[in-house]
Motif scaffolding. Structure first.
Motif, PDB file in Angstrom:
ATOM      1  N   ILE A  90      29.554  33.764  41.786  1.00  0.00           N
ATOM      2  CA  ILE A  90      30.842  34.372  41.428  1.00  0.00           C
ATOM      3  C   ILE A  90      31.887  33.288  41.218  1.00  0.00           C
ATOM      4  CG2 ILE A  90      32.776  35.600  42.537  1.00  0.00           C
ATOM      5  CD1 ILE A  90      30.994  37.574  41.285  1.00  0.00           C
ATOM      6  N   LYS A  91      31.936  32.321  42.147  1.00  0.00           N
ATOM      7  CA  LYS A  91      32.965  31.268  42.049  1.00  0.00           C
ATOM      8  C   LYS A  91      32.802  30.441  40.767  1.00  0.00           C
ATOM      9  CE  LYS A  91      33.641  28.710  45.730  1.00  0.00           C
ATOM     10  NZ  LYS A  91      33.251  28.030  46.995  1.00  0.00           N
ATOM     11  N   ALA A  92      31.566  30.349  40.289  1.00  0.00           N
ATOM     12  CA  ALA A  92      31.329  29.526  39.080  1.00  0.00           C
ATOM     13  C   ALA A  92      31.656  30.290  37.804  1.00  0.00           C
ATOM     14  CB  ALA A  92      29.867  29.072  39.052  1.00  0.00           C
ATOM     15  N   GLY A  93      31.870  31.639  37.942  1.00  0.00           N
ATOM     16  CA  GLY A  93      32.259  32.413  36.765  1.00  0.00           C
ATOM     17  C   GLY A  93      31.262  33.468  36.340  1.00  0.00           C
ATOM     18  N   ALA A  94      30.314  33.816  37.238  1.00  0.00           N
ATOM     19  CA  ALA A  94      29.290  34.803  36.856  1.00  0.00           C
ATOM     20  C   ALA A  94      29.875  36.198  36.769  1.00  0.00           C
ATOM     21  CB  ALA A  94      28.162  34.803  37.894  1.00  0.00           C
ATOM     22  N   ARG A  95      29.268  37.016  35.872  1.00  0.00           N
ATOM     23  CA  ARG A  95      29.595  38.446  35.769  1.00  0.00           C
ATOM     24  C   ARG A  95      28.458  39.202  36.455  1.00  0.00           C
ATOM     25  NH1 ARG A  95      30.201  39.651  29.457  1.00  0.00           N
ATOM     26  NH2 ARG A  95      30.759  41.735  30.195  1.00  0.00           N
ATOM     27  N   PHE A  96      28.739  39.944  37.530  1.00  0.00           N
ATOM     28  CA  PHE A  96      27.686  40.651  38.252  1.00  0.00           C
ATOM     29  C   PHE A  96      27.528  42.070  37.721  1.00  0.00           C
ATOM     30  CE2 PHE A  96      25.272  39.042  41.827  1.00  0.00           C
ATOM     31  CZ  PHE A  96      25.692  37.716  41.819  1.00  0.00           C
TER      32      PHE A  96
END
Ligand code: MIC
Length: 656
Positions: free
Chosen positions: A347-353
């Motif tokens: 999440i912190k790196a920019g992922a879309r869950f």
């Protein structure tokens, strides 16, 4: 006592009809059944048509992992229908959002020494636990749930010897991509791939799942691994150690065919569009700009895969041009990702869950932008499967995917050491995983009073007309090699919800290849009583969807003539009364053209008496030629096909 390999042990212990002679038809007892929702609606209708009281298998599970986007009533209605069917027929029900069938089945139900059939081509993933697990059409699964043997052509067993240890940055996905590079998408047809050798000791159960899952992409009947100490460790981590038994090949056992992979020699590999067999080293295509990375699917479902992606992007940000989509493969894995901080790192790196399920793997959302490259840890990249016309989907490992998300271009993960001074993250499997069964609904003791909840999108099974003796019908399509099920009947968010509505879904038949097909087929059905199509090798590779046979049948398809077939497709065509005929020479394929008229005479007797089948070909320009074609149907299949397929056979058997 004969020395047996694992595959032979599994078959021998379940053999009820036939002998283990490669090429002959065998019938095996089925212990477990796996249904997913996009094929399961038809199966539930078939169980109802059969008048089933209660599942006869030890375990049968209805998963909901495909039709998860609820953009109108259709999928939500199907979920309720499937729950009512599961309760009526004594099946477990894995609720929407619980996860992808194959990893969930492995976490909660898989048992070494058992057999399984699944209405999904990737059901073979359960071979990771020392099971004989075969993907097949829904009707075959329905029959198994009703207690019938499962019929399959006895395959040859290819022993795949794994030696040594994988280098840093190279993982299980690269092993199965190497098998695809060497053998191609039909290299496994008629075979079981059995993995053995000292290289196994460094492959976790979930690594084995990755390899077994994509055995489907080689067309293999299935893949098997031994049940050894690693299998026991995995089951212990799932609080199911009591389900473990040892199952290993006997000393001195034989294999029909041999392959060997030295794991130390492998490099990061990638399958280019539009085939899982189009494999090259990542280094050959490195540098191409990308627009999307998707991590997930049953082809890289393990906790390690998500942890690895998280460790690679930890404390960094993904490239601004990249959509970094994460599809967790089960709620249980989500909980463990939170626990081991993979979730936070991603999440912190920019992922879309996204929710846990197949999602972008079958075009259920996450369609890439036009003219952009999408890197996915998925099993398939057939044309337009992602939901975008002319898509450019590459298949790779989580290491390659995460490295590329950071740089914004296809990147060999080994380059991260130089780029960022990054050493290869070392994953350690947890002794005990957090177990989550919140969305698993146990079967009822007695579901006989449960009413099936059928919404307006659930249509009754069609009547199937038995084969006639004489036909004079047009060739509506001439196709080449490796036509995929995604080209015959596309998946994706627009079409998948119609899987329980045959009249509607049949409108999408062959639209990926020729969007005039539906109209021409309907016209030909009313004017000539049907049509045929022709193809070259490996017709209908890929999915178990019986809709790829049933929809063309509904549109009047009498026969397919091909040089060869994918196993599941061949079985599905016969099940639904479409003749799977084979050219005897490639020259005959060359002689026939789209638009020609073909005629068959005395077809039923020739099929029954195994006479050569004569095809007369003509057209308006005076073409007149004749050649013979053949089939390799068993006696059982011939009887069934002459009745119009397995549904009619069941109706007759059960006086329905
Ligand atoms: C696939 O991966 O192609 C699918 C979608 O899971 C299919 C099943 C289906 O078409 O519903 C499969 O692999 O059998």
């Amino acid at each position: 006592m004969k020395a047996y390999n694992v595959a032979q042990k599994l078959i021998d212990s379940h053999l009820v009809i036939g002998e283990m002679i490669p090429g002959s038809e065998i019938g095996i007892k089925i212990d477990q059944a796996l249904l997913q929702d996009a094929t399961g609606t038809l199966v539930q209708l078939e169980l109802e048509a059969m008048g089933l009281k209660k599942a006869k298998t030890e375990v049968a599970v209805q998963y909901v992992d495909h039709n998860l986007l609820q953009t109108d009533f259709k999928n939500a209605d199907d979920h309720l229908f499937l729950l009512s069917g599961a309760q009526r027929f004594g099946l477990w029900y894995s609720r929407p959002g619980n996860g992808v069938s194959h990893p969930v089945h492995m976490e909660r139900f898989g048992k070494p020494g058992k057999t399984l059939v699944g209405s999904d081509s990737h059901s073979c993933a359960a071979g990771s636990l020392g099971m004989l697990a075969i993907g097949t059409g829904g009707l075959d699964v329905a029959a198994a749930i009703a207690g019938e043997p499962y019929f399959v052509t006895m395959p040859k067993v290819m022993g795949v010897k794994l030696t040594g240890k994988l280098p840093d940055w190279v993982s299980a996905k690269d092993i199965i991509l190497e098998m695809l590079r060497r053998h191609g998408v039909k290299g496994g047809v008629g075979k079981i791939l059995e993995y053995y050798g000292d290289g196994l000791k460094n492959l976790s159960a979930m690594d084995r799942h990755v390899i077994a899952n994509m055995g489907a992409e080689l067309g293999a009947t299935t893949s098997v691994f031994p049940s050894d100490d690693e299998t026991k460790r995995f089951l212990r981590s799932q609080a199911r150690e009591e389900d473990w038994i040892e199952l290993v090949a006997d000393e001195g056992c034989n294999y029909d065919l041999h392959e060997e992979i030295r794991l130390d020699e492998l490099v990061p590999l990638i399958a280019q569009p539009t085939s899982p067999g189009n494999v090259v080293p990542v280094s050959e295509v490195a540098g191409k700009p990308i627009g999307q990375v998707v991590i997930g699917s049953s082809a890289n479902p393990g906790l390690r895969d998500f942890w690895m992606a998280g460790a690679i992007v930890k404390d960094r940000s993904i490239d601004n041009e990249v959509s970094f989509d994460i599809n967790p493969t089960s709620r249980q894995i989500i909980q463990n990702m939170i626990d081991n901080r993979a979730f936070a790192n991603l999440i912190k790196a920019g992922a879309r869950f996204h929710q846990s399920g197949c999602m972008g793997c079958i075009g259920m959302g996450q369609a890439p932008a036009s003219d952009t490259i999408s890197l996915r840890t998925m099993p398939r990249n057939f044309p337009s499967r992602s939901g975008t016309e002319d898509d450019q989907v590459y298949l790779c490992s989580p290491e390659t995917a995460a490295a590329s998300a950071l740089t914004g271009k296809i990147t060999d993960p080994r380059g991260l050491e130089k780029l960022f001074g990054m050493s290869y993250p070392q994953y350690v499997s947890p002794e005990m995983e957090i177990i989550n069964t919140q969305l698993l609904v146990a079967p009822l003791e007695d579901g006989s009073q449960i009413e099936l909840k059928k919404g307006p999108n659930i249509k009754a099974l069609p009547h199937i007309d038995p084969l006639e003796d004489n036909y004079e019908v047009p060739v509506l399509l001439k196709m080449g090699d490796n036509v995929s099920t995604d080209e015959i009947l596309k998946a994706g968010a627009e079409v998948l919800p119609f899987r329980s509505n045959l009249p509607e879904i049949s409108k999408y038949t062959f639209t990926v290849i020729d969007d005039s097909f539906y109209d021409r087929a309907m016209e030909s059905k009313s004017q000539h009583g049907g049509h045929i199509v022709v193809a070259k090798e490996n017709y209908a590779q890929g999915s178990s969807r019986e809709h790829a046979a049933l929809a063309p049948k509904y549109l009047g398809q009498v026969a397919v003539i091909a040089l060869s077939y994918a196993r599941i497709a061949w079985q599905n065509l016969a099940n639904f009364g479409v003749l799977p005929l084979e050219f005897i020479t490639i020259e005959d394929y060359d002689k026939i053209e789209q638009g020609d008229t073909v005629s068959f005479k005395n077809l039923r007797n020739d099929i029954k008496d195994r006479n050569p089948i004569k095809v007369k070909v003509s057209n308006d320009s005076g073409k007149k030629l004749e050649f013979e074609v053949k089939h390799t149907l068993s006696d059982r299949q011939i009887n069934m096909l002459l009745k119009g397929g397995i549904i009619n056979e069941f109706k007759a058997k059960l006086n329905l």
